[in-house]
Design an enzyme around this catalytic site. Structure first.
Site, PDB file in Angstrom:
ATOM      1  N   GLU A 190       0.792  -1.230   0.000  1.00  0.00           N
ATOM      2  CA  GLU A 190       0.000   0.000   0.000  1.00  0.00           C
ATOM      3  C   GLU A 190       0.827   1.284   0.000  1.00  0.00           C
ATOM      4  O   GLU A 190       0.537   2.204   0.754  1.00  0.00           O
ATOM      5  CB  GLU A 190      -0.929   0.008   1.226  1.00  0.00           C
TER       6      GLU A 190
HETATM    7  C1  TNX Z   1      -4.617  -3.833   4.718  1.00  0.00           C
HETATM    8  S1  TNX Z   1      -3.280  -6.107   3.669  1.00  0.00           S
HETATM    9  C2  TNX Z   1      -3.331  -3.666   5.199  1.00  0.00           C
HETATM   10  C3  TNX Z   1      -3.145  -3.150   6.555  1.00  0.00           C
HETATM   11  C4  TNX Z   1      -4.447  -2.905   7.256  1.00  0.00           C
HETATM   12  C5  TNX Z   1      -5.423  -4.008   6.914  1.00  0.00           C
HETATM   13  C6  TNX Z   1      -6.710  -3.960   7.661  1.00  0.00           C
HETATM   14  C7  TNX Z   1      -2.038  -5.228   3.961  1.00  0.00           C
HETATM   15  C8  TNX Z   1      -0.771  -5.779   3.546  1.00  0.00           C
HETATM   16  N1  TNX Z   1      -2.195  -4.039   4.549  1.00  0.00           N
HETATM   17  O1  TNX Z   1      -2.355  -1.981   6.523  1.00  0.00           O
HETATM   18  O2  TNX Z   1      -4.202  -2.864   8.620  1.00  0.00           O
HETATM   19  O3  TNX Z   1      -5.671  -3.955   5.542  1.00  0.00           O
HETATM   20  O4  TNX Z   1      -7.483  -5.091   7.429  1.00  0.00           O
END
Ligand code: TNX
Length: 513
Positions: A315
Site C-alpha cells: 500500500e
Molecule cells: C490492509 S493487507 C493492510 C493493513 C491494514 C489491513 C486492515 C495489507 C498488507 N495491509 O495496513 O491494517 O488492511 O485489514
C-alpha cells in the site's frame, strides 16, 4: 472391549487417525521422556495440571507402565522434522517423534485428546501418524496499530502454538507506532511509539523484550518473522526523522476513511491515531534514507535468529511505480545482505529488480483483483516462493458478523467461520507449481482491537479454521466443514482454562466449558 468410534475433537486433524483403547490418567501416571524432550514433557505435565488438576511426575526413567505418557525420540526416521506418532494400544500413551518440534506438536495433540467420564480423566485412544502439509504456518499480530506487551505476545504464542502454528509474524512498525527500539535511530521509539490507534496508550520493545519474545516463541517451536514495513506505512518516521520521509499525500481514500470513522487526517511530523493507509513514504533514492533502511534491517536481522525478515512493501499509494520499484530493489537486497531471506507483501512483486529468492505474501482475495496474481507469480518466477493470506478468508481482523463491534469489513467482510475454513491454497494463483506455496498465514491487524480480549475474540475460532488448512492434508476424510464445526465445538473448555476469549459464533453448536 468395543470402542466407540467417534472422531476426537482434534484441530488441526492429523494426517492419519485410528481409534484405540483410551489411557486413564491417575495420580501414579508419569510423563517419561529422554533428556532432550524434557521441556515438551514438562509442558504436557503443566497443561494437564492446569486443565485437570493432576500433577504428574516428569522423569527420564524408562520403565514404562500402563497409564504413563511415554515420549521417545526416533532419530532414524527421515521424514518431516515436525512428524510424530501417538499410540495408546499398549495401555500407555506412546509418543514418538524425530525431533523436539515433532514431540511438541504431539504434546498439543495429547492435550486435545484429554477427556473425562465417570471413571475420571483419560487420553482418548488413538493411533495417530501425523506431519504437516505446509512448513510455514503463520499468524501475524499487528503490534503497531495497537501495542501489545511481552506478556500479551506470550499469550498469543501459547494460544496459537496449541493449533500447531509455527510462525509468529510481528508487524512491528506502521503509521501509528514504531515498536522496536533501534540503537542507531533511538528517536523512533523515543518520539514515535507513545500512542496507538484511537489515541490509546502505545509502547515499544527494548532489545531485551524482543529477545524474550523470540526465546519464548522458540520454546513453543515458533519462529518470529519481524516486519519493518517500508517504504509506505512510515508516518512514524516523519515524527522521529522527518529528513528521511516524503511529504504526506492525502488521497481521496484517506479523506473518505477519516470521515467514515470520524478520525483526524494525518499531519506530517505529528503522531497519527487514525486508520488510514497509503499516505506516507520514505524518500526514494536518497543516500541517508538508504543508509537508514539498511541499518534498521541489519539491526533487526541481528536480533532475529529465524531465517526471515519481512520488509512490508504494501500500500505505498503515494509512491510512483518507478520509485517503488527502485526502493524494493534496494530494500530486498538490504535484507539479503544480512543473510536472511526477505519476505514482502505481494505488491513488491511488481518491482522488476526484486532480489531473487524473496518470498511473497499474497493478501488479495480468493479471486485475485486485477494485477495481484501477476505480482504474486513474479516472486516464484524469481526463484522465491509464496505465503498465502487471502484477505477475504484468512484476515482475522474482519468482522465475524455484520453487527459485531470489533473488526473491519473491507475484505468482503464479515467473514464467517465457514468462510475462513472453506478454501484451498492451490486454487488461488494460477500457473505456479503447488510446491511454490510454502504455507499459509492468518494476519490480525489491530486498528479496532484495543485489548487482548479483543484480539482473541477476533482470532478464535477462525484461527483454528486456518490452522487446519495449513496443517491437515487436503484430501483428509475429516477435512470438511461439518467435521470441523463439530470438532471445534468442544474447544472452549481449553480456551477458558487459558483465558482465551472467542467469538461465540452461531455457526457452531458450542459445548459449554
Ligand atoms: C490492509 S493487507 C493492510 C493493513 C491494514 C489491513 C486492515 C495489507 C498488507 N495491509 O495496513 O491494517 O488492511 O485489514
Amino acid at each position: 472391549m468395543t470402542l466407540a468410534v467417534t472422531t476426537p475433537p482434534l484441530v488441526p486433524f492429523p494426517a492419519s487417525f485410528e481409534a484405540a483403547p483410551p489411557v486413564h490418567l491417575t495420580a501414579v501416571s508419569r510423563v517419561i521422556a529422554p533428556a532432550i524432550l524434557q521441556r515438551e514433557a514438562q509442558s504436557l505435565a503443566n497443561a494437564i495440571a492446569w486443565r485437570i488438576g493432576l500433577e504428574l511426575v516428569v522423569t527420564e526413567s524408562s520403565d514404562v507402565t500402563p497409564g504413563d505418557i511415554f515420549f521417545t525420540l526416533d532419530t532414524e526416521s527421515d521424514g518431516s522434522a515436525e512428524a510424530y506418532q501417538i499410540d495408546t494400544t499398549e495401555g500407555y500413551v506412546a509418543v514418538t517423534a524425530t525431533t523436539a518440534t515433532g514431540a511438541f506438536w504431539a504434546m498439543q495433540t495429547v492435550r486435545q485428546l484429554l477427556d473425562h467420564d465417570a471413571d475420571g480423566w483419560f487420553v482418548t485412544g488413538a493411533r495417530i501418524t501425523d506431519s504437516p502439509r505446509y512448513t510455514y504456518r503463520g499468524v501475524m499480530l499487528d503490534v503497531a496499530r495497537h501495542f501489545f506487551g511481552v506478556d500479551d505476545v506470550k499469550r498469543y504464542i501459547d494460544a496459537m502454538s496449541a493449533y500447531k502454528y509455527n510462525v509468529l509474524h510481528l508487524h512491528l512498525t506502521d503509521d501509528q507506532g514504531w515498536r522496536l527500539h533501534s540503537e542507531a535511530y533511538p528517536a523512533l521509539t523515543e518520539k514515535a511509539s507513545g500512542t496507538s490507534a484511537l489515541g490509546d496508550q502505545g509502547g515499544f520493545y527494548t532489545a531485551a523484550d524482543y529477545a524474550e519474545i523470540v526465546a519464548y516463541a522458540a520454546s513453543r517451536h515458533m519462529t518470529v518473522v519481524p516486519e519493518i514495513d517500508v517504504p509506505g506505512h512510515t508516518h512514524t518516521v516523519t515524527v522521529a526523522y522527518p529528513e528521511f520521509t516524503k511529504e504526506t499525500v492525502i488521497m481521496d481514500s484517506v479523506v473518505e476513511g477519516a470521515m467514515l470513522f470520524g478520525q483526524a487526517l494525518p499531519v506530517h511530523g505529528q503522531p497519527y491515531v487514525g486508520w488510514g493507509v497509503g499516505f506516507s513514504s520514505l524518500k526514494i533514492d536518497d543516500p541517508a534514507t538508504d543508509e537508514f533502511v539498511s541499518t534498521i534491517f541489519r539491526e533487526v536481522a541481528q536480533a532475529t535468529p529465524g531465517p526471515f525478515v519481512h520488509l512490508g512493501g504494501d500500500e505505498s499509494l503515494g509512491t510512483t511505480e518507478e520509485d517503488f520499484a527502485a526502493f524494493i530493489a534496494l530494500a530486498s537486497r538490504a535484507v539479503q545482505a544480512t543473510g536472511k531471506t526477505a519476505v514482502a507483501w505481494h505488491e513488491a512483486g511488481k518491482a522488476p529488480d526484486l532480489a531473487p529468492g524473496t518470498i511473497g505474501q499474497y493478501w488479495g482475495f480468493l479471486e485475485p483483483q486485477p494485477g495481484y496474481e501477476d505480482e504474486a507469480r513474479a516472486f516464484v518466477e524469481k526463484g522465491g516462493s509464496l505465503v498465502l493470506s487471502p484477505a477475504d478468508v484468512s484476515y482475522l481482523d474482519m468482522k465475524p458478523t455484520a453487527d459485531h463491534p470489533l473488526g473491519l469489513v473491507w475484505a468482503k467482510g464479515p467473514t464467517s467461520v465457514e468462510t475462513a475454513y472453506t478454501w484451498e491454497p492451490t486454487d488461488i494463483i494460477s500457473g505456479i507449481a503447488p510446491e511454490a506455496i510454502i504455507g499459509v498465514e492468518a494476519p490480525l491487524w489491530t486498528e479496532s482491537a484495543r485489548t487482548m480480549a479483543d484480539v482473541f475474540t477476533l482470532a478464535f475460532p477462525r484461527a483454528a479454521a486456518v490452522a487446519e488448512i495449513a496443517w491437515s492434508p487436503q484430501d483428509g476424510s475429516e477435512r470438511t466443514w461439518e467435521s470441523f464445526r463439530t470438532r471445534v465445538a468442544s474447544h472452549p473448555s481449553a480456551w477458558q482454562a487459558e483465558g482465551v476469549t472467542f467469538h461465540n459464533s452461531e455457526e457452531i453448536s458450542w459445548i459449554p466449558a
